[in-house]
Design an enzyme around this catalytic site. Structure first.
Site: not given
Ligand SMILES: *Cc1c(COP(=O)(O)O)cnc(C)c1O
Length: 401
Positions: A35, A132, A164, A220, A289, A336, A338
Site C-alpha cells: 500500500k 479502527r 490487526h 502481512r 528562516y 525550507c 525546497d
Molecule cells: C499496513 C498494514 C499492515 C502492514 O503493517 P506493517 O506494520 O507495516 O507490517 C498489515 N495489515 C494491515 C491491515 C495494514 O493496514
C-alpha cells in the site's frame, strides 16, 4: 557524483527481506504489503520483487492500488481492505482481487457487485481491539451468519478472516495477548457457523517477527519488507496512555515464545541529493528562516536542494544529520520548502558532492529510523512521505541473502 535528487531503491534488498521474513515465520504464507506506493518504494516494482522472492499474497489498502497491480500484470493473490462507497467493487472482484467486509452493509454492497461474477472472493475483518476497521466483536456473529448465507446462495466465497494489532510494536504490551485471544474466539464463532476460510491472519511485521503464536496461515509484512525495524523500542515499557493519563501497567519484558534470532533486514531505500552551493558565513550569521541557528564561529555551509515539499520533515530542522561524501554533517536552521543547509565546518567539499539523507546505514549515513527518532515519528512516515521532486531509480545489488 549525484546528478539529481534521487530515491534509490534496491530490489535485491526487498527480495532478501521477503525471504528472511518468510524463513522466520516458518509455516505461515507471506503477504507483502505494498500500500501507499509500496511505502514510498514503488507499488509495482516492490510487488514484482516480492513475488520473485515467493510472496504468495500482496496486500493493499485500496481497490485502486490492487487494480494498478493487475494493470501492471500481477496475476497472484491480492487482498485489499479499505473500501469507499462507490468503489470499483465489481471490477475488483472480476479481477480476482479479494475484498474485505467490515460490516453487514459492506458485505451486502459487495454481494450486489458480485452478481454474475463467478468465484467472487471476500475476507471478513474482525476488530479485536484496535477500534479502527473491522466488525466489532458484538457484531461479529451477525456478519459471520450473513457471510454463511452468501456462501449458501453461491454469490461469495469467504476466503479469509483477519484482524490487526494495536500494539505489536511493543511486543510485551498486554493488549497483544488480549487481541490474539479475541481473534481465536472470533475464529471459533466463524468455524462453528460453517465458514472454512483459506487464510486466517493477524500479524503485521512486528508480530511476524516477535510473536510466533500469531502467525496462523499468513503474515502481512509491510515495513519489515522495506528493511526497517517494526519495533524499534523492542521490549521497553509501553507508552503511557495519554487520553487517560493512566500509568502503563508493569509487565514482564519477554519475547512471546520467540527463540529464533530476529531476521537480518536490509533497508532498501537510499535518499540522496547533490550539494547545490557551498559558501562561507561569518561568525554571528543567522541561518535559514527565523535564524534559529547562529554561527558561533565562521563556517562553511552546503545547500541541499530538497525540502519539505519533497517530504523532508520540517521537524528535522536544526536536528537531523546527513552524510556528505561519507561524513556526518548536521542540518543547520530550518528545513525550507525546497532546500536546507548543512554545516561543512570549514572543510573542503566539492560542489555537487553527494549528500545522503538516509540509507541502509552501512556507509556512515543515517537511517530512516534515525530520522524518525529525530523527528519524533516512525520510520513508516519518513519513507512514505519522501517524494516530491525526487526521481526514483531502481538498482539490483544481486542476491546477498
Ligand atoms: C499496513 C498494514 C499492515 C502492514 O503493517 P506493517 O506494520 O507495516 O507490517 C498489515 N495489515 C494491515 C491491515 C495494514 O493496514
Amino acid at each position: 557524483m549525484v546528478v539529481r535528487p534521487e530515491i534509490v531503491v534496491d530490489l535485491a534488498a526487498i527480495r532478501h527481506n521477503v525471504r528472511v521474513l518468510s524463513a522466520h515465520v516458518g509455516g505461515a504464507a507471506m503477504m507483502t504489503v505494498v500500500k501507499a506506493d509500496g511505502y514510498g518504494h514503488g507499488l509495482v516494482e516492490v510487488g514484482r520483487a516480492a513475488r520473485e522472492a515467493g510472496a504468495a499474497w500482496l496486500g493493499t489498502a485500496t481497490i485502486d492500488e490492487a487494480l494498478a497491480l493487475r494493470a501492471a500484470g500481477d496475476v497472484g493473490r491480492i487482498l485489499c481492505w479499505l473500501h469507499l462507497p462507490g468503489d470499483r467493487f465489481a471490477e475488483a472482484l472480476s479481477s480476482g482481487i479479494d475484498l474485505t467486509a467490515y460490516s453487514l452493509a459492506e458485505l451486502a454492497i459487495i454481494e450486489r457487485a458480485a452478481a454474475g461474477i463467478p468465484a467472487a472472493r471476500v475476507q471478513l475483518k474482525v476488530d479485536t481491539g484496535l477500534s479502527r476497521g473491522g466488525a466489532p466483536l458484538g457484531e461479529w456473529r451477525s456478519l459471520v451468519d450473513a457471510a454463511v448465507s452468501a456462501e449458501v446462495r453461491g454469490s461469495l466465497k469467504i476466503t479469509g478472516i483477519f484482524s490487526h494489532f494495536a500494539c505489536s510494536d511493543e511486543p510485551s504490551h498486554p493488549a497483544n495477548d488480549v487481541q490474539e485471544d479475541a481473534f481465536r474466539s472470533a475464529l471459533e464463532v466463524a468455524e462453528s457457523a460453517g465458514l472454512r476460510p483459506e487464510v486466517r491472519h493477524l500479524a503485521n511485521s512486528a508480530a511476524a517477527i516477535h510473536r510466533p503464536s500469531a502467525g496462523f496461515d499468513l503474515v502481512r509484512c509491510g515495513i519489515a519488507t522495506y528493511g526497517l525495524d517494526p519495533a524499534p523500542l523492542g521490549f521497553e515499557a509501553h507508552s503511557v496512555c495519554t487520553s487517560t493519563n493512566e500509568a502503563p501497567p508493569m509487565v514482564e519484558l519477554r519475547a512471546k515464545g520467540g527463540s529464533k534470532p530476529i531476521p537480518d533486514l536490509k533497508p532498501a531505500m537510499t535518499v540522496r541529493a547533490p550539494l547545490a552551493l557551498i559558501k562561507q558565513i561569518p561568525a554571528g550569521a543567522g541561518v535559514s528562516y527565523g535564524h534559529t541557528w547562529l554561527a558561533s564561529q565562521p563556517t562553511t555551509l552546503g545547500l541541499v536542494p530538497v525540502g519539505y515539499a519533497d517530504g523532508i520533515p520540517r521537524h528535522a530542522s536544526d536536528r537531523a544529520e546527513v552524510a556528505v561524501d561519507g561524513v556526518r554533517r548536521p542540518v543547520r536552521g530550518r528545513i525550507c520548502m525546497d532546500q536546507f543547509v548543512v554545516d561543512l565546518d570549514g572543510d573542503d567539499v566539492a560542489l555537487g558532492a553527494g549528500v545522503v539523507l538516509f540509507g541502509p546505514g552501512d556507509q556512515g549515513e543515517p537511517t530512516a529510523q534515525d530520522w524518525a527518532r529525530t523527528c519524533g515519528t516512525i520510520s513508516y512516515e519518513i519513507v512514505t512521505r519522501i517524494g516530491g521532486r525526487f526521481n526514483r531509480r531502481y538498482v539490483d545489488q544481486g542476491e546477498q541473502a
